[in-house]
Design a protein around this motif. Sequence first.
Motif, PDB file in Angstrom:
ATOM      1  N   GLN A  74       0.831  -1.208   0.000  1.00  0.00           N
ATOM      2  CA  GLN A  74       0.000   0.000   0.000  1.00  0.00           C
ATOM      3  C   GLN A  74       0.865   1.256   0.000  1.00  0.00           C
ATOM      4  O   GLN A  74       0.560   2.228  -0.704  1.00  0.00           O
ATOM      5  N   PHE A  75       1.919   1.237   0.785  1.00  0.00           N
ATOM      6  CA  PHE A  75       2.840   2.380   0.796  1.00  0.00           C
ATOM      7  C   PHE A  75       3.418   2.612  -0.596  1.00  0.00           C
ATOM      8  O   PHE A  75       3.460   3.741  -1.095  1.00  0.00           O
ATOM      9  N   HIS A  76       3.878   1.528  -1.226  1.00  0.00           N
ATOM     10  CA  HIS A  76       4.475   1.638  -2.559  1.00  0.00           C
ATOM     11  C   HIS A  76       3.488   2.251  -3.551  1.00  0.00           C
ATOM     12  O   HIS A  76       3.842   3.116  -4.350  1.00  0.00           O
ATOM     13  N   ASP A  77       2.251   1.780  -3.505  1.00  0.00           N
ATOM     14  CA  ASP A  77       1.240   2.230  -4.461  1.00  0.00           C
ATOM     15  C   ASP A  77       0.834   3.682  -4.239  1.00  0.00           C
ATOM     16  O   ASP A  77       0.329   4.341  -5.163  1.00  0.00           O
ATOM     17  N   SER A  78       1.028   4.190  -3.026  1.00  0.00           N
ATOM     18  CA  SER A  78       0.588   5.549  -2.711  1.00  0.00           C
ATOM     19  C   SER A  78       1.674   6.596  -2.943  1.00  0.00           C
ATOM     20  O   SER A  78       1.407   7.793  -2.859  1.00  0.00           O
ATOM     21  N   LEU A  79       2.904   6.150  -3.237  1.00  0.00           N
ATOM     22  CA  LEU A  79       4.017   7.085  -3.392  1.00  0.00           C
ATOM     23  C   LEU A  79       4.439   7.187  -4.853  1.00  0.00           C
ATOM     24  O   LEU A  79       4.087   6.355  -5.685  1.00  0.00           O
ATOM     25  N   SER A  80       5.227   8.198  -5.130  1.00  0.00           N
ATOM     26  CA  SER A  80       5.744   8.385  -6.489  1.00  0.00           C
ATOM     27  C   SER A  80       7.266   8.486  -6.433  1.00  0.00           C
ATOM     28  O   SER A  80       7.854   8.617  -5.366  1.00  0.00           O
ATOM     29  N   GLY A  81       7.883   8.443  -7.594  1.00  0.00           N
ATOM     30  CA  GLY A  81       9.337   8.506  -7.653  1.00  0.00           C
ATOM     31  C   GLY A  81       9.919   7.148  -7.985  1.00  0.00           C
ATOM     32  O   GLY A  81       9.197   6.152  -8.115  1.00  0.00           O
ATOM     33  N   ASP A  82      11.242   7.075  -8.126  1.00  0.00           N
ATOM     34  CA  ASP A  82      11.874   5.801  -8.442  1.00  0.00           C
ATOM     35  C   ASP A  82      11.831   4.883  -7.221  1.00  0.00           C
ATOM     36  O   ASP A  82      11.447   5.274  -6.127  1.00  0.00           O
ATOM     37  N   ARG A  83      12.239   3.645  -7.430  1.00  0.00           N
ATOM     38  CA  ARG A  83      12.078   2.610  -6.391  1.00  0.00           C
ATOM     39  C   ARG A  83      12.851   2.958  -5.112  1.00  0.00           C
ATOM     40  O   ARG A  83      12.337   2.810  -4.007  1.00  0.00           O
ATOM     41  N   ILE A  84      14.066   3.394  -5.258  1.00  0.00           N
ATOM     42  CA  ILE A  84      14.888   3.651  -4.086  1.00  0.00           C
ATOM     43  C   ILE A  84      14.346   4.847  -3.292  1.00  0.00           C
ATOM     44  O   ILE A  84      14.397   4.874  -2.062  1.00  0.00           O
ATOM     45  N   THR A  85      13.793   5.832  -4.002  1.00  0.00           N
ATOM     46  CA  THR A  85      13.189   6.983  -3.318  1.00  0.00           C
ATOM     47  C   THR A  85      11.969   6.550  -2.524  1.00  0.00           C
ATOM     48  O   THR A  85      11.777   6.942  -1.370  1.00  0.00           O
ATOM     49  N   ARG A  86      11.140   5.690  -3.134  1.00  0.00           N
ATOM     50  CA  ARG A  86       9.949   5.216  -2.437  1.00  0.00           C
ATOM     51  C   ARG A  86      10.310   4.349  -1.230  1.00  0.00           C
ATOM     52  O   ARG A  86       9.663   4.420  -0.187  1.00  0.00           O
ATOM     53  N   MET A  87      11.354   3.541  -1.367  1.00  0.00           N
ATOM     54  CA  MET A  87      11.778   2.713  -0.245  1.00  0.00           C
ATOM     55  C   MET A  87      12.207   3.571   0.940  1.00  0.00           C
ATOM     56  O   MET A  87      11.854   3.296   2.089  1.00  0.00           O
ATOM     57  N   ARG A  88      12.954   4.610   0.658  1.00  0.00           N
ATOM     58  CA  ARG A  88      13.387   5.502   1.744  1.00  0.00           C
ATOM     59  C   ARG A  88      12.189   6.191   2.388  1.00  0.00           C
ATOM     60  O   ARG A  88      12.138   6.347   3.614  1.00  0.00           O
ATOM     61  N   GLN A  89      11.220   6.583   1.580  1.00  0.00           N
ATOM     62  CA  GLN A  89      10.032   7.234   2.128  1.00  0.00           C
ATOM     63  C   GLN A  89       9.244   6.276   3.023  1.00  0.00           C
ATOM     64  O   GLN A  89       8.759   6.665   4.098  1.00  0.00           O
ATOM     65  N   ILE A  90       9.124   5.027   2.590  1.00  0.00           N
ATOM     66  CA  ILE A  90       8.397   4.033   3.383  1.00  0.00           C
ATOM     67  C   ILE A  90       9.102   3.801   4.712  1.00  0.00           C
ATOM     68  O   ILE A  90       8.470   3.775   5.779  1.00  0.00           O
ATOM     69  N   LEU A  91      10.407   3.622   4.667  1.00  0.00           N
ATOM     70  CA  LEU A  91      11.163   3.385   5.895  1.00  0.00           C
ATOM     71  C   LEU A  91      11.062   4.575   6.844  1.00  0.00           C
ATOM     72  O   LEU A  91      10.936   4.406   8.063  1.00  0.00           O
ATOM     73  N   ASN A  92      11.093   5.777   6.289  1.00  0.00           N
ATOM     74  CA  ASN A  92      10.944   6.973   7.135  1.00  0.00           C
ATOM     75  C   ASN A  92       9.552   7.025   7.764  1.00  0.00           C
ATOM     76  O   ASN A  92       9.398   7.478   8.909  1.00  0.00           O
ATOM     77  N   GLN A  93       8.532   6.564   7.022  1.00  0.00           N
ATOM     78  CA  GLN A  93       7.184   6.523   7.588  1.00  0.00           C
ATOM     79  C   GLN A  93       7.107   5.514   8.732  1.00  0.00           C
ATOM     80  O   GLN A  93       6.465   5.760   9.760  1.00  0.00           O
ATOM     81  N   LEU A  94       7.769   4.366   8.566  1.00  0.00           N
ATOM     82  CA  LEU A  94       7.777   3.359   9.627  1.00  0.00           C
ATOM     83  C   LEU A  94       8.476   3.885  10.874  1.00  0.00           C
ATOM     84  O   LEU A  94       8.032   3.634  12.003  1.00  0.00           O
ATOM     85  N   ILE A  95       9.548   4.633  10.674  1.00  0.00           N
ATOM     86  CA  ILE A  95      10.247   5.230  11.818  1.00  0.00           C
ATOM     87  C   ILE A  95       9.359   6.264  12.492  1.00  0.00           C
ATOM     88  O   ILE A  95       9.288   6.329  13.731  1.00  0.00           O
ATOM     89  N   ALA A  96       8.650   7.063  11.694  1.00  0.00           N
ATOM     90  CA  ALA A  96       7.752   8.081  12.251  1.00  0.00           C
ATOM     91  C   ALA A  96       6.658   7.435  13.095  1.00  0.00           C
ATOM     92  O   ALA A  96       6.287   7.958  14.160  1.00  0.00           O
ATOM     93  N   GLU A  97       6.141   6.287  12.649  1.00  0.00           N
ATOM     94  CA  GLU A  97       5.121   5.578  13.419  1.00  0.00           C
ATOM     95  C   GLU A  97       5.674   5.160  14.775  1.00  0.00           C
ATOM     96  O   GLU A  97       4.985   5.241  15.796  1.00  0.00           O
ATOM     97  N   GLN A  98       6.921   4.716  14.786  1.00  0.00           N
ATOM     98  CA  GLN A  98       7.526   4.303  16.053  1.00  0.00           C
ATOM     99  C   GLN A  98       7.770   5.505  16.968  1.00  0.00           C
ATOM    100  O   GLN A  98       7.612   5.407  18.186  1.00  0.00           O
ATOM    101  N   GLU A  99       8.123   6.627  16.376  1.00  0.00           N
ATOM    102  CA  GLU A  99       8.359   7.833  17.179  1.00  0.00           C
ATOM    103  C   GLU A  99       7.057   8.353  17.790  1.00  0.00           C
ATOM    104  O   GLU A  99       7.067   8.923  18.887  1.00  0.00           O
ATOM    105  N   GLN A 100       5.946   8.144  17.092  1.00  0.00           N
ATOM    106  CA  GLN A 100       4.647   8.587  17.605  1.00  0.00           C
ATOM    107  C   GLN A 100       4.119   7.673  18.701  1.00  0.00           C
ATOM    108  O   GLN A 100       3.211   8.036  19.440  1.00  0.00           O
ATOM    109  N   ASP A 101       4.675   6.467  18.803  1.00  0.00           N
ATOM    110  CA  ASP A 101       4.233   5.498  19.813  1.00  0.00           C
ATOM    111  C   ASP A 101       5.464   4.959  20.530  1.00  0.00           C
ATOM    112  O   ASP A 101       5.952   3.865  20.242  1.00  0.00           O
ATOM    113  N   PRO A 102       6.003   5.722  21.490  1.00  0.00           N
ATOM    114  CA  PRO A 102       7.248   5.328  22.167  1.00  0.00           C
ATOM    115  C   PRO A 102       7.168   3.987  22.884  1.00  0.00           C
ATOM    116  O   PRO A 102       8.192   3.342  23.106  1.00  0.00           O
TER     117      PRO A 102
END
Length: 209
Positions: A74-102
């Motif tokens: 779902q993350f991949h389908d909702s983002l744009s850019g080349d594959r490596i850019t999307r991967m970094r965005q997804i990983l950053n989103q996963l980190i943000a989720e962890q930061e929001q829930d310590p």
Amino acid sequence: MNRPRRNEHNREKILETGMELFNRQGYNGTGLKEILDACQVPKGSFYNYFASKEQFAVEVLEYHQQLEDEKWKQFHDSLSGDRITRMRQILNQLIAEQEQDPDKQGCLLTNMMGEVGSASESFRRIIQHSSDQVLQCIEEDFLKAQQEHSMRIDMPASVMAKLFWNAWQGALLRTKVEASTDPLHEVIDSLFTLFAQPAEQPAEQPDKS
């Protein structure tokens, strides 16, 4: 005597509760009564779905992997850019989720790997299977990034996938000790810099001396 018909909605509710409790407290730190109380189901209903706490934990890991695969797609389908850019965005989103829930302690698969990975053959098999699935997904993404020329091609995608997965797991463990997501950001920045397609070097000028 016929066994009572199972309600799959209740089964998923128990799995979701177990996933949450195991991720916050660990397998050994979570008692069966606590799971039952959180789900508000009697012990008989639990054993209608799962033969034991261990078998329940195995199914929790399978369920967790299914959810993670769906989330990644779902993350991949909702983002744009080349594959490596999307991967970094997804990983950053996963980190943000962890930061929001310590209170969330890293990744369930990594946590269970460290806690019960060698406790039994059933745990070893499901953890190995889940880890192999993650590695396969990472490798496929890296292969596509190489085809797009956004990732270096002088290293096999399989090698880079294993390097990333091993480093990511180590960083997840460090986040628990340090109570910080800095190690995760460091892994992304360091490895994706290493994996990036090198810029073409300028042609060497002839020596005019």
